[in-house]
Scaffold this motif. Structure first.
Motif, PDB file in Angstrom:
ATOM      1  N   ILE A   4      24.176  21.647  70.454  1.00 41.28           N
ATOM      2  CA  ILE A   4      25.532  22.018  70.056  1.00 41.28           C
ATOM      3  C   ILE A   4      25.476  22.570  68.635  1.00 41.28           C
ATOM      4  N   LEU A   5      26.003  23.778  68.441  1.00 42.62           N
ATOM      5  CA  LEU A   5      26.089  24.376  67.117  1.00 42.62           C
ATOM      6  C   LEU A   5      27.543  24.359  66.674  1.00 42.62           C
ATOM      7  N   ILE A   6      27.780  23.830  65.480  1.00 39.49           N
ATOM      8  CA  ILE A   6      29.125  23.785  64.909  1.00 39.49           C
ATOM      9  C   ILE A   6      29.100  24.584  63.615  1.00 39.49           C
ATOM     10  N   THR A   7      29.921  25.632  63.570  1.00 36.50           N
ATOM     11  CA  THR A   7      29.946  26.523  62.420  1.00 36.50           C
ATOM     12  C   THR A   7      31.363  26.665  61.891  1.00 36.50           C
ATOM     13  N   GLY A   8      31.477  27.219  60.716  1.00 35.99           N
ATOM     14  CA  GLY A   8      32.773  27.437  60.085  1.00 35.99           C
ATOM     15  C   GLY A   8      32.582  27.628  58.597  1.00 35.99           C
ATOM     16  N   GLY A   9      33.679  27.759  57.891  1.00 32.72           N
ATOM     17  CA  GLY A   9      33.634  27.945  56.446  1.00 32.72           C
ATOM     18  C   GLY A   9      33.451  26.634  55.709  1.00 32.72           C
ATOM     19  N   ALA A  10      33.325  26.741  54.403  1.00 33.94           N
ATOM     20  CA  ALA A  10      33.194  25.561  53.552  1.00 33.94           C
ATOM     21  C   ALA A  10      34.437  24.694  53.654  1.00 33.94           C
ATOM     22  N   ARG A  11      34.219  23.390  53.750  1.00 39.62           N
ATOM     23  CA  ARG A  11      35.297  22.388  53.804  1.00 39.62           C
ATOM     24  C   ARG A  11      36.245  22.587  54.986  1.00 39.62           C
ATOM     25  N   VAL A 116      21.134  17.365  70.260  1.00 36.51           N
ATOM     26  CA  VAL A 116      21.041  17.808  68.870  1.00 36.51           C
ATOM     27  C   VAL A 116      22.328  18.560  68.542  1.00 36.51           C
ATOM     28  N   ILE A 117      22.998  18.138  67.484  1.00 34.49           N
ATOM     29  CA  ILE A 117      24.185  18.826  66.977  1.00 34.49           C
ATOM     30  C   ILE A 117      23.789  19.405  65.629  1.00 34.49           C
ATOM     31  N   LEU A 118      23.952  20.709  65.476  1.00 36.84           N
ATOM     32  CA  LEU A 118      23.569  21.388  64.248  1.00 36.84           C
ATOM     33  C   LEU A 118      24.809  21.950  63.567  1.00 36.84           C
ATOM     34  N   VAL A 119      24.936  21.692  62.273  1.00 36.76           N
ATOM     35  CA  VAL A 119      26.045  22.203  61.475  1.00 36.76           C
ATOM     36  C   VAL A 119      25.516  23.377  60.652  1.00 36.76           C
ATOM     37  N   THR A 120      26.324  24.422  60.553  1.00 40.80           N
ATOM     38  CA  THR A 120      25.956  25.572  59.739  1.00 40.80           C
ATOM     39  C   THR A 120      27.209  26.209  59.167  1.00 40.80           C
ATOM     40  N   ASN A 121      27.045  26.915  58.071  1.00 38.79           N
ATOM     41  CA  ASN A 121      28.159  27.632  57.466  1.00 38.79           C
ATOM     42  C   ASN A 121      28.167  29.073  57.949  1.00 38.79           C
ATOM     43  N   GLU A 122      29.351  29.572  58.218  1.00 35.34           N
ATOM     44  CA  GLU A 122      29.509  30.996  58.494  1.00 35.34           C
ATOM     45  C   GLU A 122      29.743  31.662  57.146  1.00 35.34           C
ATOM     46  N   VAL A 123      28.745  32.399  56.675  1.00 34.74           N
ATOM     47  CA  VAL A 123      28.834  32.985  55.337  1.00 34.74           C
ATOM     48  C   VAL A 123      29.061  34.492  55.371  1.00 34.74           C
ATOM     49  N   GLY A 124      29.171  35.073  56.543  1.00 36.45           N
ATOM     50  CA  GLY A 124      29.281  36.520  56.648  1.00 36.45           C
ATOM     51  C   GLY A 124      30.695  37.058  56.695  1.00 36.45           C
ATOM     52  N   LEU A 125      31.696  36.247  56.426  1.00 37.45           N
ATOM     53  CA  LEU A 125      33.074  36.711  56.515  1.00 37.45           C
ATOM     54  C   LEU A 125      33.637  37.203  55.180  1.00 37.45           C
ATOM     55  N   GLY A 126      32.857  37.046  54.123  1.00 39.15           N
ATOM     56  CA  GLY A 126      33.348  37.418  52.800  1.00 39.15           C
ATOM     57  C   GLY A 126      32.791  38.754  52.341  1.00 39.15           C
ATOM     58  N   ILE A 127      32.866  38.987  51.039  1.00 34.04           N
ATOM     59  CA  ILE A 127      32.389  40.237  50.461  1.00 34.04           C
ATOM     60  C   ILE A 127      30.862  40.266  50.434  1.00 34.04           C
ATOM     61  N   VAL A 128      30.302  41.456  50.272  1.00 36.25           N
ATOM     62  CA  VAL A 128      28.859  41.606  50.139  1.00 36.25           C
ATOM     63  C   VAL A 128      28.473  41.078  48.759  1.00 36.25           C
ATOM     64  N   PRO A 129      27.534  40.125  48.700  1.00 40.59           N
ATOM     65  CA  PRO A 129      27.135  39.570  47.399  1.00 40.59           C
ATOM     66  C   PRO A 129      26.578  40.639  46.465  1.00 40.59           C
ATOM     67  N   ASP A 130      26.641  40.367  45.168  1.00 38.09           N
ATOM     68  CA  ASP A 130      26.243  41.361  44.178  1.00 38.09           C
ATOM     69  C   ASP A 130      24.795  41.265  43.730  1.00 38.09           C
ATOM     70  N   ASN A 131      24.011  40.346  44.325  1.00 37.42           N
ATOM     71  CA  ASN A 131      22.605  40.264  43.921  1.00 37.42           C
ATOM     72  C   ASN A 131      21.707  40.101  45.148  1.00 37.42           C
ATOM     73  N   ALA A 132      20.446  40.452  44.971  1.00 35.86           N
ATOM     74  CA  ALA A 132      19.501  40.505  46.087  1.00 35.86           C
ATOM     75  C   ALA A 132      19.286  39.141  46.744  1.00 35.86           C
ATOM     76  N   VAL A 155      28.868  26.175  71.376  1.00 35.93           N
ATOM     77  CA  VAL A 155      29.071  26.629  70.000  1.00 35.93           C
ATOM     78  C   VAL A 155      30.554  26.475  69.693  1.00 35.93           C
ATOM     79  N   GLU A 156      30.838  25.830  68.561  1.00 32.70           N
ATOM     80  CA  GLU A 156      32.215  25.667  68.109  1.00 32.70           C
ATOM     81  C   GLU A 156      32.370  26.272  66.725  1.00 32.70           C
ATOM     82  N   PHE A 157      33.525  26.915  66.498  1.00 31.84           N
ATOM     83  CA  PHE A 157      33.893  27.446  65.192  1.00 31.84           C
ATOM     84  C   PHE A 157      35.057  26.597  64.695  1.00 31.84           C
ATOM     85  N   ILE A 158      34.910  25.994  63.523  1.00 32.53           N
ATOM     86  CA  ILE A 158      35.926  25.102  62.989  1.00 32.53           C
ATOM     87  C   ILE A 158      36.745  25.853  61.938  1.00 32.53           C
ATOM     88  N   VAL A 159      38.058  25.823  62.104  1.00 39.40           N
ATOM     89  CA  VAL A 159      38.985  26.439  61.153  1.00 39.40           C
ATOM     90  C   VAL A 159      40.044  25.401  60.808  1.00 39.40           C
TER      91      VAL A 159
END
Length: 167
Positions: A4-11, A116-132, A155-159
């Protein structure tokens, strides 16, 4: 067995959702922590997570060798990996090949007997970062999330604390 994959933004409520999912399986749950208490603020975060979970968990601190931790803890209760994005950060800072490590994790997940339950952050919804380094991290996190989502049974997306079933 379930992956099980659980994803979403911070907090967003990912960890709490994952903890509840892990407790829903038979056996004593195992918390596989990828975070390291490298500063006071992170130590306080870890302490809050531990206090919320209580004492009914087996804890395994695993900043780098996630596949081996899953192999070592298989055959008992559900394992909760919190989280893949901290694991990626650890791999990048250690100079390890994240893509090779991810391939090993995917192979290991396919052989697990216990959930196995895996937690991950979805980090691709924001702006393009300014450094490599930040762009490398964002891109790698997206690719890791895609790989794990591809082999996951659910797969679950938490909002805002609410789960949305994606798979």
């Amino acid at each position: 067995m379930a992956i099980i994959l659980i994803t979403g933004g911070a907090r967003s409520g990912k960890s709490l959702r994952a903890e509840n999912r892990a407790r829903s399986f038979p056996g004593r749950p195992v918390y596989v922590a990828t975070a390291e208490a490298l500063d006071t603020e992170m130590a306080e975060r870890i302490a809050r997570h531990r206090a919320r979970r209580g004492n009914d968990w087996i804890e395994r601190e695993t900043p780098l060798d996630l596949a081996q931790a899953l192999i070592d803890t298989d055959g008992g209760g559900a394992r909760l990996v919190d989280c893949l994005t901290l694991w990626l950060s650890n791999l990048l800072h250690a100079g390890l090949a994240w893509s090779k490590q991810t391939d090993g994790l995917v192979e290991t997940l396919a052989r697990q007997r216990s959930p196995v339950i895996l937690v991950t952050n979805e980090v691709g919804l924001g702006i393009v970062p300014d450094n490599a380094l930040a762009r490398t991290f964002r891109d790698a996190a997206g690719l890791i999330n895609q790989q794990i989502a591809g082999v996951a049974d659910e797969v679950e997306f938490i909002v805002s604390g609410l789960p949305m079933k994606l798979k």
